[in-house]
Design a protein around this motif. Structure first.
Motif, mmCIF file in Angstrom:
data_model
loop_
_atom_site.group_PDB
_atom_site.id
_atom_site.type_symbol
_atom_site.label_atom_id
_atom_site.label_comp_id
_atom_site.label_asym_id
_atom_site.label_seq_id
_atom_site.Cartn_x
_atom_site.Cartn_y
_atom_site.Cartn_z
ATOM 1 N N LEU A 175 0.810 -1.209 0.000
ATOM 2 C CA LEU A 175 0.000 0.000 0.000
ATOM 3 C C LEU A 175 0.847 1.263 0.000
ATOM 4 N N GLU A 176 1.891 1.311 0.841
ATOM 5 C CA GLU A 176 2.723 2.506 0.910
ATOM 6 C C GLU A 176 3.456 2.743 -0.399
ATOM 7 N N ASP A 177 3.987 1.676 -0.980
ATOM 8 C CA ASP A 177 4.700 1.814 -2.262
ATOM 9 C C ASP A 177 3.755 2.216 -3.384
ATOM 10 N N ARG A 178 2.503 1.777 -3.310
ATOM 11 C CA ARG A 178 1.522 2.181 -4.326
ATOM 12 C C ARG A 178 1.346 3.690 -4.324
ATOM 13 N N ARG A 179 1.290 4.275 -3.140
ATOM 14 C CA ARG A 179 1.108 5.729 -3.048
ATOM 15 C C ARG A 179 2.280 6.470 -3.687
ATOM 16 N N HIS A 180 3.510 6.053 -3.367
ATOM 17 C CA HIS A 180 4.686 6.726 -3.924
ATOM 18 C C HIS A 180 4.836 6.444 -5.419
ATOM 19 N N ASN A 181 4.379 5.292 -5.857
ATOM 20 C CA ASN A 181 4.540 4.885 -7.245
ATOM 21 C C ASN A 181 3.851 5.840 -8.213
ATOM 22 N N LEU A 182 2.736 6.433 -7.790
ATOM 23 C CA LEU A 182 1.935 7.266 -8.685
ATOM 24 C C LEU A 182 2.218 8.752 -8.546
ATOM 25 N N HIS A 183 3.197 9.112 -7.729
ATOM 26 C CA HIS A 183 3.505 10.523 -7.520
ATOM 27 C C HIS A 183 3.934 11.172 -8.839
ATOM 28 N N ASN A 184 3.198 12.184 -9.252
ATOM 29 C CA ASN A 184 3.471 12.932 -10.492
ATOM 30 C C ASN A 184 3.373 12.077 -11.753
ATOM 31 N N ALA A 185 2.659 10.940 -11.670
ATOM 32 C CA ALA A 185 2.550 10.076 -12.851
ATOM 33 C C ALA A 185 1.467 10.537 -13.817
ATOM 34 N N PHE A 186 0.480 11.314 -13.346
ATOM 35 C CA PHE A 186 -0.660 11.726 -14.167
ATOM 36 C C PHE A 186 -0.749 13.243 -14.242
ATOM 37 N N ASP A 187 -1.448 13.722 -15.267
ATOM 38 C CA ASP A 187 -1.837 15.127 -15.300
ATOM 39 C C ASP A 187 -3.198 15.258 -15.978
ATOM 40 N N VAL A 188 -3.761 16.470 -15.919
ATOM 41 C CA VAL A 188 -5.076 16.759 -16.486
ATOM 42 C C VAL A 188 -4.880 17.667 -17.688
ATOM 43 N N ALA A 189 -5.356 17.227 -18.853
ATOM 44 C CA ALA A 189 -5.113 17.958 -20.093
ATOM 45 C C ALA A 189 -5.932 19.248 -20.174
ATOM 46 N N ARG A 190 -7.136 19.225 -19.606
ATOM 47 C CA ARG A 190 -7.997 20.405 -19.642
ATOM 48 C C ARG A 190 -9.011 20.277 -18.518
ATOM 49 N N PRO A 191 -9.685 21.372 -18.141
ATOM 50 C CA PRO A 191 -10.626 21.297 -17.026
ATOM 51 C C PRO A 191 -11.719 20.266 -17.288
ATOM 52 N N PRO A 192 -12.038 19.437 -16.288
ATOM 53 C CA PRO A 192 -13.086 18.420 -16.453
ATOM 54 C C PRO A 192 -14.473 19.011 -16.247
ATOM 55 N N ALA A 193 -15.482 18.201 -16.497
ATOM 56 C CA ALA A 193 -16.859 18.588 -16.209
ATOM 57 C C ALA A 193 -17.069 18.678 -14.703
ATOM 58 N N ARG A 194 -18.203 19.247 -14.308
ATOM 59 C CA ARG A 194 -18.479 19.444 -12.881
ATOM 60 C C ARG A 194 -18.605 18.119 -12.146
ATOM 61 N N HIS A 195 -19.326 17.171 -12.733
ATOM 62 C CA HIS A 195 -19.581 15.867 -12.104
ATOM 63 C C HIS A 195 -19.142 14.790 -13.087
ATOM 64 N N VAL A 196 -18.165 13.973 -12.686
ATOM 65 C CA VAL A 196 -17.622 12.964 -13.584
ATOM 66 C C VAL A 196 -17.598 11.609 -12.885
ATOM 67 N N ALA A 197 -17.514 10.548 -13.694
ATOM 68 C CA ALA A 197 -17.330 9.188 -13.183
ATOM 69 C C ALA A 197 -16.044 8.635 -13.769
ATOM 70 N N LEU A 198 -15.141 8.203 -12.888
ATOM 71 C CA LEU A 198 -13.918 7.528 -13.308
ATOM 72 C C LEU A 198 -14.235 6.062 -13.581
ATOM 73 N N ILE A 199 -13.763 5.536 -14.705
ATOM 74 C CA ILE A 199 -14.085 4.179 -15.127
ATOM 75 C C ILE A 199 -12.828 3.321 -15.093
ATOM 76 N N ASP A 200 -12.914 2.147 -14.447
ATOM 77 C CA ASP A 200 -11.827 1.182 -14.461
ATOM 78 C C ASP A 200 -12.415 -0.217 -14.309
ATOM 79 N N ASP A 201 -11.570 -1.232 -14.504
ATOM 80 C CA ASP A 201 -12.085 -2.597 -14.400
ATOM 81 C C ASP A 201 -12.132 -3.086 -12.958
#
Length: 233
Positions: free
Chosen positions: A172-198
Motif C-alpha cells: 500500500l505505501e509503495d503504491r502511493r509513492h509509485n503514482l507521484h506525479n505520474a498523471f496530469d489533467v489535459a484540460r478542465p473536467p466537467a463538474r460531475h464525472v465518473a472515473l471508469i476502471d475494471d
C-alpha cells in the motif's frame, strides 16, 4: 471456466459468453451464469468495500478518513470467474468480453445509481507505450460500452505521463509513492464525472486521479468499476 465467444450469427443464436450455452438473454449471458456471477450485494457506498452483516452502511475507513472521491459503485466481488477473466482480458489481450461486462455493469448502474447521472465518463488512462504494447486500454473500452448504453459522453482529460511499475506488485505505501506525479489533467473536467476502471483494489489510483480532477475544477467524482477486491493493507 469461461470459453471463447464463438460466432453463431448465421444461425441467429446468441451463445453465453461464459459457458457457450445458446440463447443467452442476460446481456450476453445465460440465466445460470448471470446468476452465478459474484455480485456485490452489500458494500460501503463511498469505497465499495464489502460490508459485514452487522456493519453500518459506511465502512470504518470512510467514516474516519473519507477518500477524496464521493461514491463508488462496483457490480462484483473480485472472485471467480472475474478473477480469471479480467487478467485474461488484459494480459492475454482478449478484450472481446468487455462488451458483455460493460452491458451488465450498465444494467447494474441503472438499478443502483440513485443520483443525477454524471456529466461525463473518464477512463483511467494508461501510459501511451503500455497501451501500444497491449493494443488497448480496458478502461477506455469499458467506458465506450457504458457511454453507449447510458447515453453519456466520454471526456478523456486524464493522461499518464510516466511509466510506473504495476500497482498489483506493490504494497500500500509503495503504491502511493509509485503514482507521484505520474498523471496530469489535459484540460478542465466537467463538474460531475465518473472515473471508469475494471478493478478497484486499494483505491490508490482513483484517489490520486480524483485529487487531480478536483484541483482542476471537478466538484464531484464517482468511481465505477466492474469488481472490488477485499481490503488490502
Amino acid at each position: 471456466m469461461f470459453k471463447p465467444v464463438m460466432n453463431y450469427c448465421s444461425k441467429n443464436i446468441h451463445p453465453c459468453a461464459l459457458c457457450g450455452a445458446p440463447d443467452a438473454d442476460h446481456h450476453g449471458l445465460c440465466a445460470d451464469c448471470h446468476g452465478d456471477l459474484p455480485w456485490l450485494v452489500r458494500a460501503c457506498p463511498r469505497c465499495a468495500l464489502p460490508l459485514e452483516p452487522h456493519a453500518t452502511t459506511t465502512c470504518n475507513h470512510c467514516r474516519h478518513a473519507p477518500p477524496p472521491f464521493d461514491r463508488t459503485l462496483a457490480a462484483f466481488h473480485y472472485d471467480f470467474p472475474l478473477s480469471q477473466l479480467l487478467p485474461h482480458i488484459k494480459y492475454q489481450r482478449q478484450p472481446a468480453h468487455i462488451g458483455w461486462l460493460g452491458r451488465v455493469l450498465a444494467a447494474y448502474l441503472r438499478v443502483h445509481y440513485e443520483d443525477d447521472w454524471p456529466d461525463a465518463l473518464i477512463p483511467v488512462p494508461m501510459h501511451p507505450l503500455n497501451e501500444l504494447h497491449r493494443g488497448f486500454n480496458q478502461a477506455s473500452l469499458l467506458a465506450e460500452v457504458l457511454a453507449k448504453q447510458l447515453q453519456l459522453p466520454i471526456e478523456p482529460v486524464l493522461r499518464k505521463r510516466q511509466r510506473t511499475p504495476h500497482q498489483m506488485s506493490l504494497n500500500l505505501e509503495d503504491r502511493r509513492h509509485n503514482l507521484h506525479n505520474a498523471f496530469d489533467v489535459a484540460r478542465p473536467p466537467a463538474r460531475h464525472v465518473a472515473l471508469i476502471d475494471d478493478v478497484m483494489t486499494t483505491g490508490t489510483t482513483v484517489s490520486t486521479l480524483t485529487t487531480l480532477l478536483k484541483r482542476a475544477g471537478a466538484e464531484r467524482v464517482d468511481i465505477w468499476v466492474l469488481a472490488r477486491t477485499p481490503e488490502v493493507r
